[in-house]
Each structure stands twice: as structure tokens, then as C-alpha cells.
Motif scaffolding. Structure first.
Motif, PDB file in Angstrom:
ATOM      1  N   ALA A 252       0.820  -1.210   0.000  1.00 21.35           N
ATOM      2  CA  ALA A 252       0.000   0.000   0.000  1.00 21.35           C
ATOM      3  C   ALA A 252       0.858   1.265   0.000  1.00 21.35           C
ATOM      4  CB  ALA A 252      -0.943  -0.001   1.197  1.00 21.35           C
TER       5      ALA A 252
ATOM      6  N   ASP B  33       2.230   1.744  -3.387  1.00 25.23           N
ATOM      7  CA  ASP B  33       1.153   2.216  -4.253  1.00 25.23           C
ATOM      8  C   ASP B  33       0.940   3.722  -4.102  1.00 25.23           C
ATOM      9  OD1 ASP B  33      -0.907   1.987  -6.130  1.00 25.23           O
ATOM     10  OD2 ASP B  33      -2.337   1.150  -4.698  1.00 25.23           O
ATOM     11  N   VAL B  34       0.933   4.215  -2.870  1.00 24.49           N
ATOM     12  CA  VAL B  34       0.749   5.654  -2.630  1.00 24.49           C
ATOM     13  C   VAL B  34       1.918   6.443  -3.225  1.00 24.49           C
ATOM     14  CG1 VAL B  34       0.679   7.458  -0.843  1.00 24.49           C
ATOM     15  CG2 VAL B  34      -0.732   5.392  -0.601  1.00 24.49           C
TER      16      VAL B  34
ATOM     17  N   THR C 282       1.817   6.395  -7.013  1.00 22.38           N
ATOM     18  CA  THR C 282       0.727   7.232  -7.530  1.00 22.38           C
ATOM     19  C   THR C 282       1.119   8.708  -7.507  1.00 22.38           C
ATOM     20  OG1 THR C 282      -0.920   5.610  -6.869  1.00 22.38           O
ATOM     21  CG2 THR C 282      -1.699   7.853  -7.203  1.00 22.38           C
TER      22      THR C 282
ATOM     23  N   LEU D  26      -5.752  10.408  -4.572  1.00 23.06           N
ATOM     24  CA  LEU D  26      -4.950   9.250  -4.169  1.00 23.06           C
ATOM     25  C   LEU D  26      -5.841   8.014  -4.040  1.00 23.06           C
ATOM     26  CD1 LEU D  26      -2.418  10.581  -1.511  1.00 23.06           C
ATOM     27  CD2 LEU D  26      -1.885   9.465  -3.684  1.00 23.06           C
TER      28      LEU D  26
ATOM     29  N   HIS E 289      -6.796   6.699  -7.493  1.00 23.58           N
ATOM     30  CA  HIS E 289      -5.713   6.165  -8.322  1.00 23.58           C
ATOM     31  C   HIS E 289      -4.914   5.041  -7.668  1.00 23.58           C
ATOM     32  CE1 HIS E 289      -6.426  10.011 -10.398  1.00 23.58           C
ATOM     33  NE2 HIS E 289      -6.021   9.359 -11.460  1.00 23.58           N
ATOM     34  N   THR E 290      -5.281   4.654  -6.452  1.00 19.19           N
ATOM     35  CA  THR E 290      -4.560   3.575  -5.775  1.00 19.19           C
ATOM     36  C   THR E 290      -5.524   2.447  -5.459  1.00 19.19           C
ATOM     37  OG1 THR E 290      -4.966   4.408  -3.534  1.00 19.19           O
ATOM     38  CG2 THR E 290      -2.964   5.193  -4.640  1.00 19.19           C
TER      39      THR E 290
ATOM     40  N   VAL F  72      -5.762   1.590  -2.365  1.00 22.26           N
ATOM     41  CA  VAL F  72      -5.911   1.847  -0.940  1.00 22.26           C
ATOM     42  C   VAL F  72      -7.268   2.500  -0.711  1.00 22.26           C
ATOM     43  CG1 VAL F  72      -4.931   3.035   1.060  1.00 22.26           C
ATOM     44  CG2 VAL F  72      -3.416   2.186  -0.734  1.00 22.26           C
TER      45      VAL F  72
ATOM     46  N   LEU G 269      -6.128   5.231   3.868  1.00 13.93           N
ATOM     47  CA  LEU G 269      -5.212   6.198   3.252  1.00 13.93           C
ATOM     48  C   LEU G 269      -4.577   7.127   4.283  1.00 13.93           C
ATOM     49  CD1 LEU G 269      -4.079   7.049   0.531  1.00 13.93           C
ATOM     50  CD2 LEU G 269      -5.986   8.634   0.325  1.00 13.93           C
TER      51      LEU G 269
END
Length: 165
Positions: free
Chosen positions: A55, A58-59, A62, A77, A80-81, A83, A88
């Protein structure tokens, strides 16, 4: 001992126990599920080597994909992720504590505070992403170009049919 893999053995048992049902889908769905789990384990090794969770990677990725100044709002966020919005805040807080992201004030709206990569965050995600792509290339090489290309087309079509693209 049978030459069948785990999914094949499960299908064989169900065919014996429930011959009235067509268990053919288990061959695809079961193997796809097991493949996804195995791939996740392989990908997690690279994230861990960079002291990141999936995760967190991924953040950061992104934000990096956003282009300069490498920032997005929390809503962007989440969009587009992979999560959830609930998870988040915790991830952004953890990344912020590590100096990898920062919340920046917005001129347009005091309540809106975009999240931005710091230089340290950009350096980390650039290194982690390069290692990630090397790892993904290694994993796809196990299939060969023709199979990988065909699989990508099939999965793209299937995700679209499921409304999950």
C-alpha cells in the motif's frame, strides 16, 4: 500420486463427489487465484527490500506518476490507488513520519491539503519502482513473450467484462 496440480486434484475430488456439477471453472478461477497469491508474495519481497508495504509503494508510485510537483489530493490518491480512503490517512501519516511525503497547504481551499512527495520520497520510489519493474520482467519471463501478450489481452477483456477495468 496424481500428476494433477492442487486445482486439478480439487476438481477431481468434486467431480467424484458431485458428478452432477460442471466444476471446469475451478480450473481457471482456482489457478488464477493461486497465481495472484504467488505473485503478491513475489512482489512483496521487493517492497520489503525498500522498507515499504504494498500500500505504501502504491501511494508513493501514484504521487510519482502525477508528475511534478508530485502531489495529489486525498480523493485523487484514493481514486488512483488500491488503498481505501479509510486506510489512506494512516498510510500517509506513516509515510509523512518517515519524511517521504508531506501535506501541503492549498491556496484554493484551506481544508484541502494535497499530499506531495518529498525529495527523499521521490528517490525511494524511483529506486523501488526500478527494482519492481525488474522483478515483474523476471516473473513474466517465466511465461515467454507470446503467452504474456495473450494473457494480457485475455485479462484486459475479462476485467472489462466484469466492470473492473
Amino acid at each position: 500420486m496424481s500428476d494433477l496440480d492442487r486445482a486439478g486434484r480439487i476438481q477431481e475430488e468434486w467431480r467424484r463427489e458431485r458428478p452432477d456439477l460442471d466444476v471446469t471453472p475451478q480450473g481457471v478461477i482456482g489457478r488464477l487465484h493461486r497465481t495472484a497469491l504467488a505473485l503478491t508474495r513475489e512482489l512483496d519481497v521487493v517492497y520489503a527490500a525498500h522498507d515499504l508495504t504494498e500500500a505504501e509503494f502504491d501511494v508513493l508510485a501514484t504521487l510519482r506518476r502525477a508528475g511534478a510537483p508530485y502531489e495529489r489530493t486525498a480523493g485523487e490518491l484514493a481514486e488512483h490507488t488500491m488503498v481505501t480512503t479509510g486506510g489512506l490517512t494512516k498510510r500517509v501519516d506513516r509515510l509523512s513520519e518517515r519524511g517521504l511525503v508531506e501535506r501541503v497547504p492549498s491556496d484554493a481551499d484551506a481544508r484541502r491539503r494535497p499530499v506531495r512527495l518529498t525529495p527523499a520520497g521521490r528517490d525511494l520510489i524511483d529506486r523501488a519502482f526500478a527494482a519492481h519493474i525488474d522483478n515483474e520482467n523476471r516473473l513474466l519471463a517465466l511465461l515467454g513473450d507470446g503467452d504474456a501478450t495473450a494473457l494480457e489481452r485475455i485479462l484486459t477483456r475479462w476485467l472489462s467484462a466484469l466492470g473492473a477495468d
